[in-house]
Design a protein around this motif. Sequence first.
Motif, PDB file in Angstrom:
ATOM      1  N   GLY A 133       0.811  -1.213   0.000  1.00  0.00           N
ATOM      2  CA  GLY A 133       0.000   0.000   0.000  1.00  0.00           C
ATOM      3  C   GLY A 133       0.848   1.269   0.000  1.00  0.00           C
ATOM      4  N   ARG A 134       2.173   1.115  -0.013  1.00  0.00           N
ATOM      5  CA  ARG A 134       3.041   2.301  -0.007  1.00  0.00           C
ATOM      6  C   ARG A 134       3.170   2.835  -1.429  1.00  0.00           C
ATOM      7  NH1 ARG A 134       8.478   1.206   3.416  1.00  0.00           N
ATOM      8  NH2 ARG A 134       9.065   3.010   2.145  1.00  0.00           N
ATOM      9  N   PRO A 135       2.743   4.102  -1.656  1.00  0.00           N
ATOM     10  CA  PRO A 135       2.810   4.635  -3.021  1.00  0.00           C
ATOM     11  C   PRO A 135       4.244   4.665  -3.562  1.00  0.00           C
ATOM     12  CG  PRO A 135       1.946   6.288  -1.468  1.00  0.00           C
ATOM     13  CD  PRO A 135       2.157   5.021  -0.706  1.00  0.00           C
ATOM     14  N   ASP A 136       5.247   4.863  -2.661  1.00  0.00           N
ATOM     15  CA  ASP A 136       6.630   4.934  -3.157  1.00  0.00           C
ATOM     16  C   ASP A 136       7.173   3.568  -3.561  1.00  0.00           C
ATOM     17  OD1 ASP A 136       6.687   4.111  -0.523  1.00  0.00           O
ATOM     18  OD2 ASP A 136       8.503   5.200  -0.004  1.00  0.00           O
ATOM     19  N   ASP A 137       6.404   2.492  -3.296  1.00  0.00           N
ATOM     20  CA  ASP A 137       6.791   1.152  -3.760  1.00  0.00           C
ATOM     21  C   ASP A 137       6.097   0.793  -5.084  1.00  0.00           C
ATOM     22  OD1 ASP A 137       8.424   0.651  -1.591  1.00  0.00           O
ATOM     23  OD2 ASP A 137       6.994  -0.636  -0.541  1.00  0.00           O
ATOM     24  N   GLN A 138       5.247   1.688  -5.574  1.00  0.00           N
ATOM     25  CA  GLN A 138       4.439   1.328  -6.745  1.00  0.00           C
ATOM     26  C   GLN A 138       4.849   2.050  -8.020  1.00  0.00           C
ATOM     27  OE1 GLN A 138       0.445   2.024  -5.315  1.00  0.00           O
ATOM     28  NE2 GLN A 138       0.725   0.599  -3.637  1.00  0.00           N
ATOM     29  N   ASP A 139       5.698   3.059  -7.894  1.00  0.00           N
ATOM     30  CA  ASP A 139       6.092   3.866  -9.046  1.00  0.00           C
ATOM     31  C   ASP A 139       7.555   3.561  -9.361  1.00  0.00           C
ATOM     32  OD1 ASP A 139       7.302   5.993 -10.464  1.00  0.00           O
ATOM     33  OD2 ASP A 139       5.685   7.355  -9.875  1.00  0.00           O
ATOM     34  N   GLU A 140       7.811   2.961 -10.523  1.00  0.00           N
ATOM     35  CA  GLU A 140       9.176   2.509 -10.842  1.00  0.00           C
ATOM     36  C   GLU A 140      10.185   3.658 -10.820  1.00  0.00           C
ATOM     37  OE1 GLU A 140      11.748   0.096 -14.177  1.00  0.00           O
ATOM     38  OE2 GLU A 140       9.582  -0.242 -14.075  1.00  0.00           O
ATOM     39  N   ALA A 141       9.778   4.832 -11.322  1.00  0.00           N
ATOM     40  CA  ALA A 141      10.703   5.978 -11.334  1.00  0.00           C
ATOM     41  C   ALA A 141      11.072   6.378  -9.910  1.00  0.00           C
ATOM     42  CB  ALA A 141      10.063   7.149 -12.072  1.00  0.00           C
ATOM     43  N   LEU A 142      10.073   6.352  -9.014  1.00  0.00           N
ATOM     44  CA  LEU A 142      10.325   6.692  -7.599  1.00  0.00           C
ATOM     45  C   LEU A 142      11.222   5.655  -6.944  1.00  0.00           C
ATOM     46  CD1 LEU A 142       7.010   7.947  -5.905  1.00  0.00           C
ATOM     47  CD2 LEU A 142       9.178   9.154  -6.084  1.00  0.00           C
ATOM     48  N   VAL A 143      10.971   4.391  -7.245  1.00  0.00           N
ATOM     49  CA  VAL A 143      11.777   3.297  -6.682  1.00  0.00           C
ATOM     50  C   VAL A 143      13.234   3.481  -7.084  1.00  0.00           C
ATOM     51  CG1 VAL A 143      12.245   0.813  -6.927  1.00  0.00           C
ATOM     52  CG2 VAL A 143       9.909   1.603  -6.457  1.00  0.00           C
ATOM     53  N   ARG A 144      13.463   3.742  -8.381  1.00  0.00           N
ATOM     54  CA  ARG A 144      14.839   3.904  -8.870  1.00  0.00           C
ATOM     55  C   ARG A 144      15.492   5.140  -8.245  1.00  0.00           C
ATOM     56  NH1 ARG A 144      16.360   0.326 -12.711  1.00  0.00           N
ATOM     57  NH2 ARG A 144      14.703  -0.833 -13.726  1.00  0.00           N
ATOM     58  N   LYS A 145      14.694   6.181  -8.013  1.00  0.00           N
ATOM     59  CA  LYS A 145      15.218   7.408  -7.401  1.00  0.00           C
ATOM     60  C   LYS A 145      15.669   7.110  -5.967  1.00  0.00           C
ATOM     61  CE  LYS A 145      14.096  12.285  -6.905  1.00  0.00           C
ATOM     62  NZ  LYS A 145      13.825  12.798  -5.608  1.00  0.00           N
ATOM     63  N   ARG A 146      14.893   6.296  -5.230  1.00  0.00           N
ATOM     64  CA  ARG A 146      15.260   5.939  -3.851  1.00  0.00           C
ATOM     65  C   ARG A 146      16.567   5.152  -3.827  1.00  0.00           C
ATOM     66  NH1 ARG A 146      10.211   2.895  -2.035  1.00  0.00           N
ATOM     67  NH2 ARG A 146      11.408   2.252  -0.237  1.00  0.00           N
ATOM     68  N   VAL A 147      16.718   4.240  -4.780  1.00  0.00           N
ATOM     69  CA  VAL A 147      17.947   3.438  -4.839  1.00  0.00           C
ATOM     70  C   VAL A 147      19.141   4.346  -5.156  1.00  0.00           C
ATOM     71  CG1 VAL A 147      19.125   1.559  -6.051  1.00  0.00           C
ATOM     72  CG2 VAL A 147      16.714   1.308  -5.413  1.00  0.00           C
ATOM     73  N   GLN A 148      18.951   5.296  -6.096  1.00  0.00           N
ATOM     74  CA  GLN A 148      20.023   6.239  -6.444  1.00  0.00           C
ATOM     75  C   GLN A 148      20.398   7.108  -5.247  1.00  0.00           C
ATOM     76  OE1 GLN A 148      21.090   4.580  -9.325  1.00  0.00           O
ATOM     77  NE2 GLN A 148      22.069   6.568  -9.211  1.00  0.00           N
ATOM     78  N   GLU A 149      19.367   7.574  -4.528  1.00  0.00           N
ATOM     79  CA  GLU A 149      19.563   8.408  -3.337  1.00  0.00           C
ATOM     80  C   GLU A 149      20.403   7.645  -2.306  1.00  0.00           C
ATOM     81  OE1 GLU A 149      17.845  11.728  -0.766  1.00  0.00           O
ATOM     82  OE2 GLU A 149      18.229  11.482  -2.887  1.00  0.00           O
ATOM     83  N   TYR A 150      20.083   6.371  -2.153  1.00  0.00           N
ATOM     84  CA  TYR A 150      20.837   5.515  -1.234  1.00  0.00           C
ATOM     85  C   TYR A 150      22.297   5.431  -1.682  1.00  0.00           C
ATOM     86  CZ  TYR A 150      22.787   1.283   0.759  1.00  0.00           C
ATOM     87  OH  TYR A 150      23.625   0.396   1.381  1.00  0.00           O
ATOM     88  N   ASN A 151      22.487   5.159  -2.984  1.00  0.00           N
ATOM     89  CA  ASN A 151      23.857   4.996  -3.505  1.00  0.00           C
ATOM     90  C   ASN A 151      24.683   6.262  -3.312  1.00  0.00           C
ATOM     91  OD1 ASN A 151      23.476   2.364  -4.265  1.00  0.00           O
ATOM     92  ND2 ASN A 151      22.771   2.882  -6.311  1.00  0.00           N
ATOM     93  N   THR A 152      24.051   7.423  -3.465  1.00  0.00           N
ATOM     94  CA  THR A 152      24.773   8.684  -3.369  1.00  0.00           C
ATOM     95  C   THR A 152      25.076   9.061  -1.925  1.00  0.00           C
ATOM     96  OG1 THR A 152      23.407   9.359  -5.226  1.00  0.00           O
ATOM     97  CG2 THR A 152      24.726  11.066  -4.232  1.00  0.00           C
TER      98      THR A 152
END
Length: 197
Positions: A133-152
């Motif tokens: 039910g988490r919207p940030d788990d449902q949008d691929e662009a958002l998911v990839r942005k979170r992973v990038q944010e983590y990496n940076t």
Amino acid sequence: MLNLVLFGPPGAGKGTQSQKLIDKYNLIHLSTGDILRSEIAKGTELGLRAKTLMDQGILVPDEVVIGMIDSKLKENKAAAGFIFDGFPRTVPQAVALDALLAENNTAIACMIALEVNEEELTRRLLLRGQTSGRPDDQDEALVRKRVQEYNTKTAPVAGYYAEQGKFYGINGIGEIDEIFDNTCNIIDKYLSQPQVG
């Protein structure tokens, strides 16, 4: 005292592994998100400060979070150890955490990182999004942005602990029990060494 930092990007399986580690080693789970919510619910001074900032959409500053972790350490002096989940996220937070633990006559034993590639993380988070039910788990662009944010921002914390000889990377892809066994092997090796202090 066994203090662990469980590390890894969103979707790496930290929640699953941390629960198993807590049960096996009798650790206290220190999730900064949970601590913030509990301090706010209790209406503590730190909680009220955090709520004011969060209501304005401002990130809670490190000293507030460190203050909350400090009160948790003092509340649980007899604990076998702590597992840090979601903190430290930056090198300054890691430095502050080390200083706080030193004041409490303890230290981080090891950082264990669950290493999972971006494609697998994206797949897992989108799959989780179907039920979480988490919207940030449902949008691929958002998911990839979170992973990038983590990496940076967060990945440099691994380098900080690696310099102290406390960093251990584990393949986070595979059977849950196999990943857990690999994690336990690192912890058991640490526990079998003579402890200083």
